[in-house]
Design an enzyme around this catalytic site. Structure first.
Site, PDB file in Angstrom:
ATOM      1  N   LYS A 153       0.830  -1.206   0.000  1.00 30.17           N
ATOM      2  CA  LYS A 153       0.000   0.000   0.000  1.00 30.17           C
ATOM      3  C   LYS A 153       0.868   1.261   0.000  1.00 30.17           C
ATOM      4  O   LYS A 153       0.604   2.193  -0.761  1.00 30.17           O
ATOM      5  CB  LYS A 153      -0.943  -0.016   1.211  1.00 30.17           C
ATOM      6  CG  LYS A 153      -1.981  -1.146   1.151  1.00 30.17           C
ATOM      7  CD  LYS A 153      -2.985  -1.060   2.275  1.00 30.17           C
ATOM      8  CE  LYS A 153      -2.372  -1.412   3.625  1.00 30.17           C
ATOM      9  NZ  LYS A 153      -1.898  -2.823   3.688  1.00 30.17           N
ATOM     10  N   THR A 154       1.883   1.296   0.849  1.00 27.04           N
ATOM     11  CA  THR A 154       2.781   2.454   0.875  1.00 27.04           C
ATOM     12  C   THR A 154       3.551   2.562  -0.428  1.00 27.04           C
ATOM     13  O   THR A 154       3.726   3.658  -0.982  1.00 27.04           O
ATOM     14  CB  THR A 154       3.758   2.347   2.059  1.00 27.04           C
ATOM     15  OG1 THR A 154       3.029   2.208   3.274  1.00 27.04           O
ATOM     16  CG2 THR A 154       4.636   3.590   2.149  1.00 27.04           C
ATOM     17  N   THR A 187      -5.658  -1.552   7.000  1.00 25.07           N
ATOM     18  CA  THR A 187      -5.711  -3.014   7.053  1.00 25.07           C
ATOM     19  C   THR A 187      -7.039  -3.476   7.638  1.00 25.07           C
ATOM     20  O   THR A 187      -7.294  -4.678   7.722  1.00 25.07           O
ATOM     21  CB  THR A 187      -4.557  -3.557   7.929  1.00 25.07           C
ATOM     22  OG1 THR A 187      -4.629  -2.943   9.226  1.00 25.07           O
ATOM     23  CG2 THR A 187      -3.208  -3.236   7.297  1.00 25.07           C
ATOM     24  N   ARG A 214       6.167  -8.446   0.941  1.00 26.18           N
ATOM     25  CA  ARG A 214       7.130  -8.085   1.987  1.00 26.18           C
ATOM     26  C   ARG A 214       7.771  -9.328   2.587  1.00 26.18           C
ATOM     27  O   ARG A 214       8.988  -9.367   2.831  1.00 26.18           O
ATOM     28  CB  ARG A 214       6.444  -7.268   3.082  1.00 26.18           C
ATOM     29  CG  ARG A 214       7.391  -6.814   4.205  1.00 26.18           C
ATOM     30  CD  ARG A 214       6.612  -6.153   5.313  1.00 26.18           C
ATOM     31  NE  ARG A 214       5.966  -4.927   4.850  1.00 26.18           N
ATOM     32  CZ  ARG A 214       5.007  -4.304   5.517  1.00 26.18           C
ATOM     33  NH1 ARG A 214       4.555  -4.801   6.656  1.00 26.18           N
ATOM     34  NH2 ARG A 214       4.466  -3.193   5.037  1.00 26.18           N
ATOM     35  N   ASP A 265      -1.388   6.453   6.505  1.00 21.38           N
ATOM     36  CA  ASP A 265      -1.429   5.012   6.754  1.00 21.38           C
ATOM     37  C   ASP A 265      -2.329   4.705   7.953  1.00 21.38           C
ATOM     38  O   ASP A 265      -2.447   5.525   8.872  1.00 21.38           O
ATOM     39  CB  ASP A 265      -0.014   4.498   7.018  1.00 21.38           C
ATOM     40  CG  ASP A 265       0.100   2.991   6.845  1.00 21.38           C
ATOM     41  OD1 ASP A 265      -0.851   2.385   6.303  1.00 21.38           O
ATOM     42  OD2 ASP A 265       1.126   2.421   7.249  1.00 21.38           O
TER      43      ASP A 265
END
Length: 354
Positions: free
Chosen positions: A81-82, A175, A234, A126
């Site tokens: 997302k980032t 999330t 990740r 975020d």
């Protein structure tokens, strides 16, 4: 508009606040992970439909010379997302400011950022579900009209001052979609849901990361890592870096299936892609709660972890893989979980349903 000395002092505080709201995790983030982050949509592997849609929206906004509509990114941790927010900024040729809801303590923190955004800039928040109600209300007008209402003074002398903002794009990431208020969610013009990646999509990411790290890797090693990465880029990159260490110390530098197996074992990840906590969750439900159902809080307490961590990080993968299911009464394991852990379902043998 005339602004008195007190107003000037209050507005000057906004500039000071900007230096305090940047989240520490951005500064301390793993440098190697930043190296592996794609910079443009063409480098972003997987999620093809998502990329095609974003490309259309970005190109249309650029042709009109307008700021991109506000974007709502939803998905489990580690899916990019980032990274996607930074890619959007690069594609738009726009500045980006990154912060998190937990770093925004007071409304003036948010106002301080908004009043310093340049035309077409992107603000990334975020875990936006953690915003306080007062800051959500500030965002409503800012997102729709590019204005904010700011109260000057206190008591009977207090008055509201409207501050014009430059057109900007808010990218909110979460999330926990259900924790975001509907009024805020509805103000995002572009909802984007990022799903867990397939092993085939993760294999593309692993190959790209291996090239950036100047590491040779065999095809079977790529798939071994991809299948054990929980559908999360990740995690795939983290496993790749650790397996690379194994290959350099115990091998000739090339990541083979054998080196990948050694690395996964040292990380506590089994052939099904389950880590120690995954297996503990399934074991506790089977042995302590007879297969379920069990409530989230009770389950989290039993494994000595937080309910948020279990719900956001572990549950989505276990459910997608068919080991866990959620019912109105709580969490239950499936027959597949018994088989993976080598447990016998005594209740199924007796004809009872889980």
């Amino acid at each position: 508009m005339i602004i008195d000395k007190q107003e000037e002092l209050e507005l000057e505080e906004f500039d000071d606040d900007i230096r305090t709201v940047e989240p520490s995790y951005i500064e301390t983030e793993d440098v190697q992970e930043n190296i592996l982050r794609p910079k443009y949509l063409s480098d972003f592997q997987g999620q093809n439909e998502l990329k095609e849609n974003l490309k259309i929206y970005i190109d249309a906004a650029k042709k009109r010379g307008e700021a991109l509509d506000h974007i709502f990114l939803q998905g489990p941790p580690g899916l990019g997302k980032t990274t996607l927010a930074s890619i959007i900024a690069n594609e738009m040729g726009a500045d980006i400011k990154l912060t998190s809801a937990t770093a925004l303590d007071k409304p003036k923190d948010l106002v301080g950022i908004l009043t310093n955004l340049s035309k077409g800039s992107i603000l990334f928040i975020d875990e936006i579900h953690g915003l306080k109600k007062s800051m959500e209300e500030t965002l409503y007008v800012a997102m729709e009209d590019y204005k904010i209402d700011w109260v000057i003074g206190q008591g009977p002398a207090a008055r509201t001052m409207k501050i014009d903002l430059e057109p900007f794009t808010l990218i909110g990431a979460t999330t926990r979609t259900g924790a975001v208020s509907k009024p805020l969610e509805n103000r995002f013009g572009i909802p984007v849901k990022i799903d867990l990646y397939s092993p085939e999509e993760l294999s593309l990411i692993i190959r790209r990361s291996a090239r950036i790290l100047n590491t040779d890797i065999t095809d079977d090693a790529v798939m071994a890592i991809a299948r054990c990465s929980r559908g999360t880029p990740r995690i795939a990159n983290r496993i790749l870096r650790r397996v690379r260490d194994i290959a350099q110390v115990k091998g000739n530098g090339t990541i083979t299936r054998e080196m990948a197996g050694i690395g996964l074992e040292k990380l506590g990840i089994d052939k099904y892609g389950l880590d120690k906590t995954d297996r503990e969750i399934l074991r506790v439900i089977i042995e302590v709660y007879n297969g379920g159902p069990v409530g989230l809080e009770a389950l989290a307490a039993s494994i000595n972890d937080s309910a948020d961590t279990v719900e956001v990080y572990y549950e989505p993968y276990l459910m997608r893989q068919g080991y866990l299911k959620r019912t109105t009464r709580g969490r239950c394991v499936t027959q597949k979980a018994y088989e993976v852990l080598g447990k016998k379902d005594i209740y199924a043998d007796q004809g009872f349903l889980l």
